[in-house]
Design an enzyme around this catalytic site. Structure first.
Site, short mmCIF file in Angstrom:
data_model
loop_
_atom_site.label_atom_id
_atom_site.label_comp_id
_atom_site.label_asym_id
_atom_site.label_seq_id
_atom_site.Cartn_x
_atom_site.Cartn_y
_atom_site.Cartn_z
N ASN A 84 31.39 -13.00 -22.20
CA ASN A 84 31.03 -13.40 -23.56
C ASN A 84 31.93 -14.51 -24.10
O ASN A 84 32.26 -14.56 -25.29
CB ASN A 84 31.01 -12.19 -24.50
CG ASN A 84 29.81 -11.30 -24.22
OD1 ASN A 84 28.67 -11.78 -24.21
ND2 ASN A 84 30.04 -10.03 -23.95
N ASN A 96 35.38 -7.03 -22.61
CA ASN A 96 34.18 -7.89 -22.47
C ASN A 96 33.83 -8.77 -23.66
O ASN A 96 32.67 -9.09 -23.89
CB ASN A 96 32.97 -7.02 -22.07
CG ASN A 96 33.16 -6.40 -20.70
OD1 ASN A 96 34.01 -6.86 -19.94
ND2 ASN A 96 32.40 -5.38 -20.38
N GLN A 108 30.82 5.85 -25.15
CA GLN A 108 31.54 4.60 -25.36
C GLN A 108 31.27 4.05 -26.76
O GLN A 108 30.13 3.76 -27.13
CB GLN A 108 31.19 3.55 -24.31
CG GLN A 108 32.27 2.44 -24.30
CD GLN A 108 31.92 1.21 -23.51
OE1 GLN A 108 30.79 0.72 -23.60
NE2 GLN A 108 32.86 0.70 -22.75
N HIS A 153 35.62 0.91 -26.63
CA HIS A 153 35.28 -0.32 -25.90
C HIS A 153 36.12 -1.47 -26.47
O HIS A 153 35.85 -1.96 -27.57
CB HIS A 153 33.79 -0.62 -26.07
CG HIS A 153 33.24 -1.68 -25.16
ND1 HIS A 153 34.03 -2.58 -24.48
CD2 HIS A 153 31.96 -1.99 -24.81
CE1 HIS A 153 33.26 -3.40 -23.76
NE2 HIS A 153 31.99 -3.05 -23.93
N GLY A 182 29.13 0.97 -11.51
CA GLY A 182 28.06 0.61 -12.42
C GLY A 182 26.72 0.53 -11.71
O GLY A 182 26.01 1.54 -11.59
N TYR A 214 33.99 -8.29 -26.91
CA TYR A 214 33.47 -7.69 -28.15
C TYR A 214 34.60 -7.57 -29.19
O TYR A 214 35.70 -8.08 -28.97
CB TYR A 214 32.77 -6.36 -27.84
CG TYR A 214 31.58 -6.58 -26.93
CD1 TYR A 214 30.46 -7.30 -27.39
CD2 TYR A 214 31.59 -6.17 -25.61
CE1 TYR A 214 29.39 -7.56 -26.55
CE2 TYR A 214 30.51 -6.43 -24.77
CZ TYR A 214 29.42 -7.13 -25.25
OH TYR A 214 28.36 -7.40 -24.42
N THR A 232 24.81 -0.86 -20.22
CA THR A 232 23.82 -1.19 -21.26
C THR A 232 22.43 -1.28 -20.62
O THR A 232 22.24 -1.99 -19.64
CB THR A 232 24.22 -2.52 -21.94
OG1 THR A 232 25.38 -2.26 -22.73
CG2 THR A 232 23.11 -3.06 -22.83
C1 8OZ Z 1 25.35 -6.11 -20.43
C2 8OZ Z 1 24.44 -6.50 -21.40
C3 8OZ Z 1 24.75 -6.27 -22.72
C4 8OZ Z 1 25.96 -5.67 -23.07
C5 8OZ Z 1 29.42 -4.99 -21.80
C6 8OZ Z 1 28.19 -3.71 -23.41
O1 8OZ Z 1 29.47 -5.96 -21.03
C7 8OZ Z 1 28.15 -4.63 -22.47
C8 8OZ Z 1 26.87 -5.29 -22.09
C9 8OZ Z 1 26.54 -5.53 -20.77
O2 8OZ Z 1 30.44 -4.32 -22.05
#
Ligand code: 8OZ
Length: 363
Positions: A236, A179, A100, A176, A318, A181, A26
């Protein structure tokens, strides 16, 4: 003798010349007015076409799937056109590129949502996490729980996004599911407290993943679809009472779907590779017979050794790819690396994005 890391690999419908993949990153540089990629993205990805496979930054499948300022989408004509220029440039430079597909679920803020609505999630439980709204870091908003009859629409959003990705010229898509989401929120009991067919038992919590993979593979072919999981990451503020059981079932769903590859964040996203007792990436990975892409904290030695030993088929890098557009060449030659500037990771323009030199440019 060449190290296997620098040898070709077949990943579903594509054969790649090396196993040094660019991890999804990102960077928050999409055009503010329409969340489309433009010239600077064309240049950035073109510079990195030497990757075995580029996996793009996470890209929202719908306006509702957005959780941060300036992340790109793949639902409008302008976005498909912008990504089309990216894939053309990467292909012209001899590369291969996967998009993605992303839905953030509860990792969003009402100010980033259509009509200032609440973000959607499996349950109305706010994440103890922050997002970036374009001005600063803000607490994620309390989400609303999706109604059971909304889920087919969500699955269709993933299907349409996959179709759009192929229209934009991508070789593959990566779903995806990592993480913290949306799909990860459904997988884990810390975020999913539903009492319908999508919550409760492990079998129910993997249902959304199964339906998304079924729709996307039906639309574009399983040989063009990969998935990313982060079984033991708490990114997260996601949590699960028994991640080994949850992800055993999730990997079995991936295996049944016959995907081109499984990509896993091993350990804490962007952090430690240490796992708690009883947790094992290897045990999960062995349940999937296809290509396995490993990520998180790999350096040259660990990457070479891991692929040589057959513990992974490819390694996704990354941060090293942010700072080294010609990373596979540098790894192969054991050449010095550019250092990455954290201050320009997120947001901005070309600075810290397209201005890192290759070895040839530094010479
Ligand atoms: C860093 C900042 C915002 C989003 C992820 C899409 O961790 C992200 C993300 C990473 O998968």
């Amino acid at each position: 003798m060449t190290d296997t890391l620098f040898e070709p690999l077949t990943v579903g419908a594509v054969t790649v010349p090396n196993r040094v993949f660019m991890a999804p990153l990102t960077r928050n540089r999409a055009r503010a007015e329409d969340d489309a990629p433009y010239d600077i993205h064309v240049e950035y990805y073109r510079q990195r076409a030497g990757a075995g496979l580029i996996i793009t930054e996470a890209t929202q499948i719908t306006p509702e799937g957005k959780g941060y300022a300036w992340t790109p989408g793949i639902y409008s004509d302008a976005q498909i056109e912008g990504w089309g220029a990216v894939t053309d440039a990467v292909h012209a430079a001899g590369g291969r590129i996967a998009l993605q597909l992303w839905h953030v679920g509860r990792i969003s803020h009402t100010s980033l949502q259509p009509d200032g609505q609440k973000p959607v999630a499996p349950s109305a439980i706010a994440a103890d996490a922050k997002t970036f709204d374009g001005e600063g870091f803000v607490a994620t908003s309390e989400p609303r729980a999706l109604e059971t009859d909304e889920i087919p629409r969500l699955v269709e959003d993933f299907r349409r996004a996959a179709r759009n990705a192929i229209e934009a010229g991508f070789d593959l898509v990566e779903v995806h599911a990592a993480n913290g989401y949306l799909i990860d929120q459904f997988l884990r009991d810390g975020a999913n407290q539903r009492t319908d067919a999508y919550g409760g038992s492990v079998e129910n919590r993997v249902r959304l993943l199964r339906e998304v993979l079924a729709a996307v593979t039906e639309e574009i072919g399983a040989d063009r679809v990969g998935v990313r999981l982060s079984p033991f990451s708490n990114a997260n503020a996601i949590s699960d009472s028994d991640p080994m059981a949850t992800f055993t079932a999730a990997v079995d769903v991936v295996a049944e779907a016959g995907l081109a590859y499984l990509h896993m964040v091993e350990g804490q996203t962007g952090g430690s590779r240490e796992l708690d007792g009883g947790n094992s990436i290897d045990a999960l990975r062995k349940r999937f017979p296809g290509v396995y892409v490993a990520n998180n904290g790999y350096d040259r030695d660990l990457a070479i050794e891991t692929v040589e030993a057959g513990r992974a088929d490819a390694i996704a890098f990354g941060v090293p790819f942010i700072a080294n557009p010609d990373l596979p060449t540098r790894l192969e030659r054991n050449a010095p690396m550019n250092a990455a500037d954290k201050d320009t990771f997120y947001g901005g323009g070309r600075e810290g994005y397209t201005d890192y030199p290759t070895l040839a440019e530094s010479a």
